[in-house]
Design a protein around this motif. Sequence first.
Motif, PDB file in Angstrom:
ATOM      1  N   GLY A  35       0.816  -1.204   0.000  1.00 59.11           N
ATOM      2  CA  GLY A  35       0.000   0.000   0.000  1.00 59.11           C
ATOM      3  C   GLY A  35       0.852   1.255   0.000  1.00 59.11           C
ATOM      4  O   GLY A  35       2.008   1.247   0.419  1.00 59.11           O
ATOM      5  N   GLY A  36       0.300   2.359  -0.469  1.00 60.12           N
ATOM      6  CA  GLY A  36       1.023   3.612  -0.481  1.00 60.12           C
ATOM      7  C   GLY A  36       0.432   4.597  -1.466  1.00 60.12           C
ATOM      8  O   GLY A  36      -0.566   4.315  -2.146  1.00 60.12           O
ATOM      9  N   CYS A  37       1.056   5.756  -1.544  1.00 61.60           N
ATOM     10  CA  CYS A  37       0.582   6.826  -2.407  1.00 61.60           C
ATOM     11  C   CYS A  37       1.229   6.732  -3.776  1.00 61.60           C
ATOM     12  O   CYS A  37       2.297   6.139  -3.946  1.00 61.60           O
ATOM     13  N   LEU A  61      -3.969   6.917  -4.289  1.00 58.45           N
ATOM     14  CA  LEU A  61      -3.209   5.971  -3.466  1.00 58.45           C
ATOM     15  C   LEU A  61      -3.825   4.585  -3.572  1.00 58.45           C
ATOM     16  O   LEU A  61      -4.921   4.403  -4.117  1.00 58.45           O
ATOM     17  N   VAL A  63      -4.718   1.332  -1.120  1.00 57.55           N
ATOM     18  CA  VAL A  63      -4.904   0.916   0.268  1.00 57.55           C
ATOM     19  C   VAL A  63      -5.058  -0.595   0.296  1.00 57.55           C
ATOM     20  O   VAL A  63      -6.014  -1.144  -0.280  1.00 57.55           O
ATOM     21  N   GLN A  64      -4.142  -1.269   0.960  1.00 57.36           N
ATOM     22  CA  GLN A  64      -4.227  -2.714   1.081  1.00 57.36           C
ATOM     23  C   GLN A  64      -5.199  -3.087   2.194  1.00 57.36           C
ATOM     24  O   GLN A  64      -5.133  -2.543   3.306  1.00 57.36           O
ATOM     25  N   VAL A 100      -5.328  10.128   7.895  1.00 56.71           N
ATOM     26  CA  VAL A 100      -5.329   8.859   7.177  1.00 56.71           C
ATOM     27  C   VAL A 100      -6.428   8.863   6.117  1.00 56.71           C
ATOM     28  O   VAL A 100      -7.410   9.612   6.211  1.00 56.71           O
ATOM     29  N   SER A 139      -6.644   1.312   6.075  1.00 59.64           N
ATOM     30  CA  SER A 139      -6.324   2.721   5.906  1.00 59.64           C
ATOM     31  C   SER A 139      -4.846   2.902   5.598  1.00 59.64           C
ATOM     32  O   SER A 139      -4.026   2.007   5.838  1.00 59.64           O
ATOM     33  N   GLN A 140      -4.523   4.071   5.077  1.00 54.72           N
ATOM     34  CA  GLN A 140      -3.144   4.433   4.752  1.00 54.72           C
ATOM     35  C   GLN A 140      -2.856   5.781   5.399  1.00 54.72           C
ATOM     36  O   GLN A 140      -3.551   6.768   5.149  1.00 54.72           O
ATOM     37  N   LYS A 141      -1.809   5.821   6.265  1.00 57.98           N
ATOM     38  CA  LYS A 141      -1.464   7.066   6.939  1.00 57.98           C
ATOM     39  C   LYS A 141      -0.772   8.016   5.960  1.00 57.98           C
ATOM     40  O   LYS A 141       0.071   7.611   5.161  1.00 57.98           O
ATOM     41  N   ARG A 164       3.775  10.049   4.224  1.00 53.71           N
ATOM     42  CA  ARG A 164       3.348   9.440   2.968  1.00 53.71           C
ATOM     43  C   ARG A 164       4.372   8.410   2.505  1.00 53.71           C
ATOM     44  O   ARG A 164       5.545   8.717   2.315  1.00 53.71           O
ATOM     45  N   THR A 167       4.202   3.725  -3.351  1.00 51.41           N
ATOM     46  CA  THR A 167       4.217   2.375  -3.880  1.00 51.41           C
ATOM     47  C   THR A 167       4.428   2.435  -5.379  1.00 51.41           C
ATOM     48  O   THR A 167       4.470   3.515  -5.977  1.00 51.41           O
TER      49      THR A 167
END
Length: 390
Positions: A35-37, A61, A63-64, A100, A139-141, A164, A167
């Motif tokens: 996961g990531g931006c 982004l 999100v896994q 997030v 969620s992704q911070k 951030r 990915t």
Amino acid sequence: MTVRVGRLTSGMTPEDHRLAASTAMAPAGALATTGGCLPGGLDLAPVPGSALQATLSAGRLWVQGTNGAAQGGYSVTIDAPVSLTFGAGHATYSRIDSVVVRVADPSHDSTVTVFGGEVLVVQGSPAGTPTAPTVPPNSQKLYDVVVGKESVGLDWVTGVLDRRRYTAALGGIVPPGSGVAFSGSHNGQYRDNDGVLERWNGTVWEPILRLGTSGQLQLGDVRVYRDGGTAAATNAIVRAYRPANEDAISVRSAVGDTASRLLVKGDGAIQWGAGGSTPTDVQLSRTAPGALRVNGDLVVRTHKAHYGESGTAYFNFTGVRAHTMTITFGTPFPTAPRVYTNINSGHAAAEMWSSRAHSVTATGFQLYVYNPSGTWSWSNMPIYWSAFAS
């Protein structure tokens, strides 16, 4: 379901769609993705005139999902700026809130009831040494934000911490982002660590670009490689194309030095110095065809055939027929050299004296003066000597 097939005309579940899409993303396990931006966007900025408000810009982004192995990942797009409000500060302590992006999927997460996505400010607990809160599932911070004590508000200089993480698609290079303290997802993955290309070897990130065998960097038929220890080697000529008055090659004693021990200029002049912060002070340069010039003293001390060493010994003695002095060569010869001596005086009495060298070794000899006719006294009488390699 045991086998999930993507892109069928019918019969696909949401999980099937997500898992099919995730096959193109960087993996983080058998079924999970990283996961990531995506680079560009998702910037956090203050709202003028407001101590506790901010705006998150548009961006994208991945999100896994975190509730199940076969949940898959979610492609998220924020297509317009989002306004955020942070709660007021504590009367005594500061706290850390996290910004997030959360995916709400009731089919996997029982804490939500409506499908969708949202940007949340997850509030932390006030403390003397506050820590960031735990983010919710799926969620992704993006940011950790320090909320100061009551009436202080947000510190946009040091209190907004960019979290951030970026990915990439499968086989892509992970762009630089928040910190480097994360493991690779698979052997052979590459990332950009602030301009350094690193490869995950299954255990650690290696700052090595391996384009050839044994760590070699290959450029056509030219190779640059490690030659043991801290040595680098190449099988080709190294050329530096530089203007005549600029530096071409610099050798320094240590990292942080401001001056070179050895410096080669663009016009071929070679300079030497003590290194550290002391500028070079000796230069050897070509001044004309077939001509070299040094700007200081040139000391040549070689013991090859037809070359050697010379010096002057000063004798002082009173009322003797003979006297001996030990001479030590400045640089040892490979073997005992030929040594010649001469009394450097026109005084009539000196005609009765002779000098010679004996007990000659590679490191020195005994300089002997004698007078078979009687005793004499000398004061600073110079004796020249020369030693030549055999």
